[in-house]
Structure formats: C-alpha cells, structure tokens
Design a protein around this motif. Structure first.
Motif, PDB file in Angstrom:
ATOM      1  N   ALA A   1     -41.200   4.125  39.928  1.00 33.84           N
ATOM      2  CA  ALA A   1     -42.645   4.331  39.944  1.00 33.84           C
ATOM      3  C   ALA A   1     -43.395   3.049  39.600  1.00 33.84           C
ATOM      4  CB  ALA A   1     -43.014   5.444  38.962  1.00 33.84           C
ATOM      5  N   GLY A   2     -42.743   2.167  38.841  1.00 38.88           N
ATOM      6  CA  GLY A   2     -43.382   0.907  38.475  1.00 38.88           C
ATOM      7  C   GLY A   2     -43.198  -0.188  39.501  1.00 38.88           C
ATOM      8  N   GLY A   3     -42.496   0.101  40.595  1.00 34.20           N
ATOM      9  CA  GLY A   3     -42.314  -0.880  41.652  1.00 34.20           C
ATOM     10  C   GLY A   3     -41.050  -1.697  41.544  1.00 34.20           C
ATOM     11  N   SER A   4     -40.209  -1.424  40.543  1.00 32.13           N
ATOM     12  CA  SER A   4     -38.956  -2.163  40.394  1.00 32.13           C
ATOM     13  C   SER A   4     -37.916  -1.633  41.381  1.00 32.13           C
ATOM     14  CB  SER A   4     -38.425  -2.034  38.962  1.00 32.13           C
ATOM     15  OG  SER A   4     -39.350  -2.571  38.043  1.00 32.13           O
ATOM     16  N   LEU A   5     -37.039  -2.526  41.821  1.00 22.91           N
ATOM     17  CA  LEU A   5     -36.009  -2.150  42.782  1.00 22.91           C
ATOM     18  C   LEU A   5     -34.673  -1.992  42.058  1.00 22.91           C
ATOM     19  CD1 LEU A   5     -35.820  -1.796  45.930  1.00 22.91           C
ATOM     20  CD2 LEU A   5     -34.710  -4.030  45.934  1.00 22.91           C
ATOM     21  N   LEU A   6     -33.973  -0.890  42.347  1.00 28.03           N
ATOM     22  CA  LEU A   6     -32.675  -0.615  41.737  1.00 28.03           C
ATOM     23  C   LEU A   6     -31.621  -0.547  42.833  1.00 28.03           C
ATOM     24  CD1 LEU A   6     -33.728   2.243  39.261  1.00 28.03           C
ATOM     25  CD2 LEU A   6     -33.710  -0.228  38.845  1.00 28.03           C
ATOM     26  N   GLN A   7     -30.582  -1.371  42.688  1.00 26.61           N
ATOM     27  CA  GLN A   7     -29.462  -1.373  43.612  1.00 26.61           C
ATOM     28  C   GLN A   7     -28.223  -0.842  42.904  1.00 26.61           C
ATOM     29  OE1 GLN A   7     -29.501  -5.563  44.425  1.00 26.61           O
ATOM     30  NE2 GLN A   7     -30.965  -5.378  46.109  1.00 26.61           N
ATOM     31  N   PHE A   8     -27.232  -0.431  43.675  1.00 28.93           N
ATOM     32  CA  PHE A   8     -26.062   0.228  43.103  1.00 28.93           C
ATOM     33  C   PHE A   8     -24.811  -0.634  43.301  1.00 28.93           C
ATOM     34  CE2 PHE A   8     -29.172   3.404  44.215  1.00 28.93           C
ATOM     35  CZ  PHE A   8     -29.219   4.200  43.070  1.00 28.93           C
TER      36      PHE A   8
ATOM     37  N   PRO B   1     -36.346   8.655  54.804  1.00 26.40           N
ATOM     38  CA  PRO B   1     -35.034   8.017  54.640  1.00 26.40           C
ATOM     39  C   PRO B   1     -33.913   9.040  54.764  1.00 26.40           C
ATOM     40  CG  PRO B   1     -36.155   8.237  52.533  1.00 26.40           C
ATOM     41  CD  PRO B   1     -37.163   8.602  53.587  1.00 26.40           C
ATOM     42  N   THR B   2     -32.695   8.553  54.843  1.00 25.07           N
ATOM     43  CA  THR B   2     -31.543   9.428  55.025  1.00 25.07           C
ATOM     44  C   THR B   2     -31.358  10.376  53.848  1.00 25.07           C
ATOM     45  OG1 THR B   2     -30.483   7.645  56.264  1.00 25.07           O
ATOM     46  CG2 THR B   2     -29.086   9.469  55.575  1.00 25.07           C
ATOM     47  N   TYR B   3     -31.629   9.884  52.645  1.00 26.60           N
ATOM     48  CA  TYR B   3     -31.441  10.677  51.434  1.00 26.60           C
ATOM     49  C   TYR B   3     -32.738  10.748  50.641  1.00 26.60           C
ATOM     50  CZ  TYR B   3     -26.596   9.577  52.601  1.00 26.60           C
ATOM     51  OH  TYR B   3     -25.404   9.427  53.268  1.00 26.60           O
ATOM     52  N   THR B   4     -32.870  11.821  49.869  1.00 22.94           N
ATOM     53  CA  THR B   4     -33.997  11.949  48.959  1.00 22.94           C
ATOM     54  C   THR B   4     -33.613  11.344  47.615  1.00 22.94           C
ATOM     55  OG1 THR B   4     -33.287  14.092  48.103  1.00 22.94           O
ATOM     56  CG2 THR B   4     -34.674  14.095  50.089  1.00 22.94           C
ATOM     57  N   VAL B   5     -34.609  11.156  46.760  1.00 20.54           N
ATOM     58  CA  VAL B   5     -34.340  10.648  45.412  1.00 20.54           C
ATOM     59  C   VAL B   5     -33.426  11.604  44.662  1.00 20.54           C
ATOM     60  CG1 VAL B   5     -35.394  10.098  43.192  1.00 20.54           C
ATOM     61  CG2 VAL B   5     -36.497   9.345  45.306  1.00 20.54           C
ATOM     62  N   ALA B   6     -33.653  12.910  44.825  1.00 18.83           N
ATOM     63  CA  ALA B   6     -32.831  13.901  44.140  1.00 18.83           C
ATOM     64  C   ALA B   6     -31.374  13.820  44.586  1.00 18.83           C
ATOM     65  CB  ALA B   6     -33.380  15.305  44.404  1.00 18.83           C
ATOM     66  N   GLU B   7     -31.141  13.571  45.870  1.00 20.52           N
ATOM     67  CA  GLU B   7     -29.775  13.464  46.374  1.00 20.52           C
ATOM     68  C   GLU B   7     -29.077  12.220  45.837  1.00 20.52           C
ATOM     69  OE1 GLU B   7     -30.322  15.809  50.643  1.00 20.52           O
ATOM     70  OE2 GLU B   7     -30.688  13.638  50.516  1.00 20.52           O
ATOM     71  N   VAL B   8     -29.826  11.140  45.706  1.00 16.75           N
ATOM     72  CA  VAL B   8     -29.260   9.920  45.132  1.00 16.75           C
ATOM     73  C   VAL B   8     -28.951  10.137  43.650  1.00 16.75           C
ATOM     74  CG1 VAL B   8     -29.725   7.506  44.590  1.00 16.75           C
ATOM     75  CG2 VAL B   8     -30.401   8.429  46.811  1.00 16.75           C
ATOM     76  N   GLN B   9     -29.869  10.754  42.937  1.00 18.10           N
ATOM     77  CA  GLN B   9     -29.643  11.013  41.508  1.00 18.10           C
ATOM     78  C   GLN B   9     -28.450  11.933  41.284  1.00 18.10           C
ATOM     79  OE1 GLN B   9     -33.565  12.500  40.598  1.00 18.10           O
ATOM     80  NE2 GLN B   9     -34.267  10.516  39.770  1.00 18.10           N
TER      81      GLN B   9
ATOM     82  N   HIS C   1     -33.043   4.285  33.991  1.00 25.66           N
ATOM     83  CA  HIS C   1     -33.842   3.657  35.050  1.00 25.66           C
ATOM     84  C   HIS C   1     -33.906   4.552  36.286  1.00 25.66           C
ATOM     85  CE1 HIS C   1     -33.743   0.014  32.633  1.00 25.66           C
ATOM     86  NE2 HIS C   1     -34.513  -0.600  33.526  1.00 25.66           N
ATOM     87  N   LEU C   2     -32.794   5.177  36.632  1.00 23.86           N
ATOM     88  CA  LEU C   2     -32.770   6.010  37.835  1.00 23.86           C
ATOM     89  C   LEU C   2     -33.670   7.235  37.682  1.00 23.86           C
ATOM     90  CD1 LEU C   2     -31.593   6.290  40.662  1.00 23.86           C
ATOM     91  CD2 LEU C   2     -29.665   7.527  39.670  1.00 23.86           C
ATOM     92  N   ALA C   3     -33.876   7.676  36.459  1.00 22.38           N
ATOM     93  CA  ALA C   3     -34.745   8.836  36.217  1.00 22.38           C
ATOM     94  C   ALA C   3     -36.190   8.552  36.619  1.00 22.38           C
ATOM     95  CB  ALA C   3     -34.677   9.239  34.751  1.00 22.38           C
ATOM     96  N   THR C   4     -36.561   7.278  36.702  1.00 22.77           N
ATOM     97  CA  THR C   4     -37.934   6.917  37.079  1.00 22.77           C
ATOM     98  C   THR C   4     -38.062   6.609  38.574  1.00 22.77           C
ATOM     99  OG1 THR C   4     -37.583   4.556  36.623  1.00 22.77           O
ATOM    100  CG2 THR C   4     -38.295   5.939  34.784  1.00 22.77           C
ATOM    101  N   ALA C   5     -36.983   6.854  39.334  1.00 25.02           N
ATOM    102  CA  ALA C   5     -36.999   6.541  40.774  1.00 25.02           C
ATOM    103  C   ALA C   5     -38.048   7.375  41.503  1.00 25.02           C
ATOM    104  CB  ALA C   5     -35.630   6.778  41.375  1.00 25.02           C
ATOM    105  N   LYS C   6     -38.699   6.743  42.464  1.00 26.70           N
ATOM    106  CA  LYS C   6     -39.752   7.423  43.223  1.00 26.70           C
ATOM    107  C   LYS C   6     -39.493   7.399  44.718  1.00 26.70           C
ATOM    108  CE  LYS C   6     -44.795   7.729  43.599  1.00 26.70           C
ATOM    109  NZ  LYS C   6     -46.085   7.130  43.204  1.00 26.70           N
TER     110      LYS C   6
END
Length: 328
Positions: A150-157, A197-205, A238-243
C-alpha cells in the motif's frame, strides 16, 4: 523625403548552397545533416541526463540490469544476463562498419560494392530493431512477478539461497470469482482498467504461507549492492500490507524495481529505436537508388555519405544508451 540605403560590396559572394564556397569543406547537404545531428545529440543528452539524475536520486531502489535483461532467444529458462544485449550492440556497431565500406566504395564509384554493403547495413539495422522489439516483449511480460504494498514498496520472492522465485511456483488458485474490466463493464474512476494479473494478492499470500522456505526481498540495496532479504517473520509482516500483484513492467508498475526505470527504458530505447527504424527506411530508399544507377549517373555517391553520417550517429547514441542502462 526619401532615403536610399546602399550597402557596399553587393557583389560579394555568399553561400547559397552551391559548390563555389563550401564552409569547412562540406556541401550544403552534409552541413544540414551535421546541424540535425548536433540538435538531436542535445535531445538525447537531455534524456540521458534526466535518467542519470533520477537513478542516483533513487539509487537504493533502482533495478539491477543483470537481473532484468537475462533472456536469450530459444534459451527459455536459462539465465544469460546481458548476453543478448551485447549481441545486439555488436550487430549495430558492425552495421556501422559496413556503412563505412559503402561510403568508401561510393568514393571509388563502385556501384556493386556500394549496393552490397548498403544491403548488409540494412540487414543489421533490421536485426537490431527486431531484437529491441523482442526485448520489449520480455520486459513487459516479466518473468517472476512481485507484489506492491500500500505504501508503494515492491516485494520480490526468493528462496533461502537468495534465488528468485516466480509467483507461479508457489501461488495457489482460490475459488474466487474475478472479472477483467472491459469497456462494457467498467468503472471509469477505478485506477486499473486493465486485464487482471494471473494471481490475486490473497492467492499469493496463501501460497507464501504454505511455503515456509520462501522469503521476501525488498528493492533496497545493501552496502554490497545486493537486494535486502528479509527474515520469515519480516516477510510475513511486509506481505500482509500487499495491495497489488505486479507482473512485468508498464508505465504504471514495474516488477523489477523503481517505476521510473520502466518509464525511462520505454521512452529512451523507444526513441532510439525509432531513429534506427527511420535510418533503415532511408537506407532502403538509398539502396534502391543505387541499384537504379541514380548516383552512378551523377558521378557522386554523396547521398550515401550523408545517410552514413546519420547511421554513425545512431550507433554512437546507442553506445551511450547501452552504457547508461545496461553497464553502469
């Protein structure tokens, strides 16, 4: 009362583009080409200067070129950082060599050699433009995917060894009804009227929770010029704040890092690609004129030399673009 203004030396020679007077030993056509090249060089300088300013302003979150440009044709899944870009650069520089040979053959009034070297230059230009289009396709499509907070930060795995992990390797499919926004079914004030996108945030989480060996890497660089890898607990927080789920790059989001990188990449390489494509079209026209014997009848291949100046300029600009985007 009338007044007559006279000037001395009315018969003094002024350059009207003829061959009587040639400033700096150049014809009118070549002088105009040099004027264009200088003005265009200033334009590219402004673009590259803006890129450099933005890069060093956001140096901690700027993407690493070795992680972005890793594709090579017919080698899917094989990491080949910078290999294809280097090949593209070699092909374009080699086309400058063939253009020099074409100009030299023109000075010797050798029509056949001019045609051969012009043809090789055209082929080199077409390969380069096609390679840029292929590179754009991979850049836009992406390879691994990421999420934006939500803050605009990018998270990679990444895995425990620090190697990138694609969303498709761990995200799960949830029984959730999703529908892409279309012209007939959309809300105009919504931010993303694009395909989902292919996946939703919930699916990634959910997938991340089911794979405890996966960690999150932020876009910030460490002192060793490596991306920061978080602990499992920090990753979950961090992933909990994914948007948003980000796949590939566009003018809005970028899975590789800072959004400005994609903006500059599309604009500067696209602008240069337009120059190369224009040069190819001009070279094709000159090539057919050579075959028709137009310059043979004039006993001058100066037109080949003028288009050669433009082609060398385009190649030189790419050297700077290549250095700024891929090497520095």
């Amino acid at each position: 009362m009338g007044a007559t203004v006279t000037t001395a030396n009315n018969d003094e020679k002024t350059w009207g583009g003829g061959h009587e007077i040639q400033p700096l030993g150049s014809s009118y056509g070549k002088m105009m080409m040099w004027f264009f090249i200088v003005s265009d060089a200033l334009t590219f300088s402004g673009f590259l200067g803006a890129y450099g300013f933005s890069r060093f302003k956001f140096i901690e979150t700027w993407p690493l070129a070795d992680e972005v440009f890793t594709h090579f044709p017919f080698m899917h899944g094989v990491a080949a950082p910078m290999y294809y870009v280097a090949l593209m650069t070699f092909i374009l520089i080699f086309s400058s060599v063939t253009m020099v040979l074409a100009v030299d053959a023109g000075h010797q009034l050798k029509k056949t050699k001019v045609a051969i070297y012009m043809f090789l230059t055209i082929i080199g230009g077409l390969i380069f433009v096609g390679s840029q289009a292929w590179e754009w396709k991979n850049f836009i499509k992406g390879e691994y995917g990421a999420v934006e907070t939500a803050g605009g930060s990018l998270l990679q795995f990444v895995d425990k060894d620090g190697k990138r992990v694609a969303l498709a390797d761990f995200a799960v499919k949830l029984p959730e009804q999703r529908e892409s926004l279309t012209r007939s079914h959309s809300t105009w004030f919504m931010e993303d009227a694009q395909s989902l996108p292919t996946y939703t945030v919930a699916e990634v989480q959910a997938g991340f929770k089911a794979h405890p060996e996966i960690l999150i890497r932020t876009e910030k660089l460490t002192d060793k010029k490596k991306k920061t890898v978080l602990s499992r607990e920090e990753s979950e927080a961090h992933l909990a704040t994914a948007k948003y789920v980000v796949e590939g790059a566009n003018l809005i989001r970028n899975e590789y890092g800072n959004k400005l990188f994609a903006d500059f990449f599309f604009f500067i390489t696209g602008f240069h690609g337009f120059h190369v494509f224009s040069g190819v079209i001009i070279n094709i026209i000159i090539f057919f004129n050579v075959l028709l014997g137009t310059y043979e009848k004039r006993r001058s291949y100066e037109m080949v030399e003028k288009v050669g100046l433009y082609w060398h300029f385009v190649d030189l600009v790419w050297v700077f673009v290549f250095t700024v985007f891929y090497l520095v």
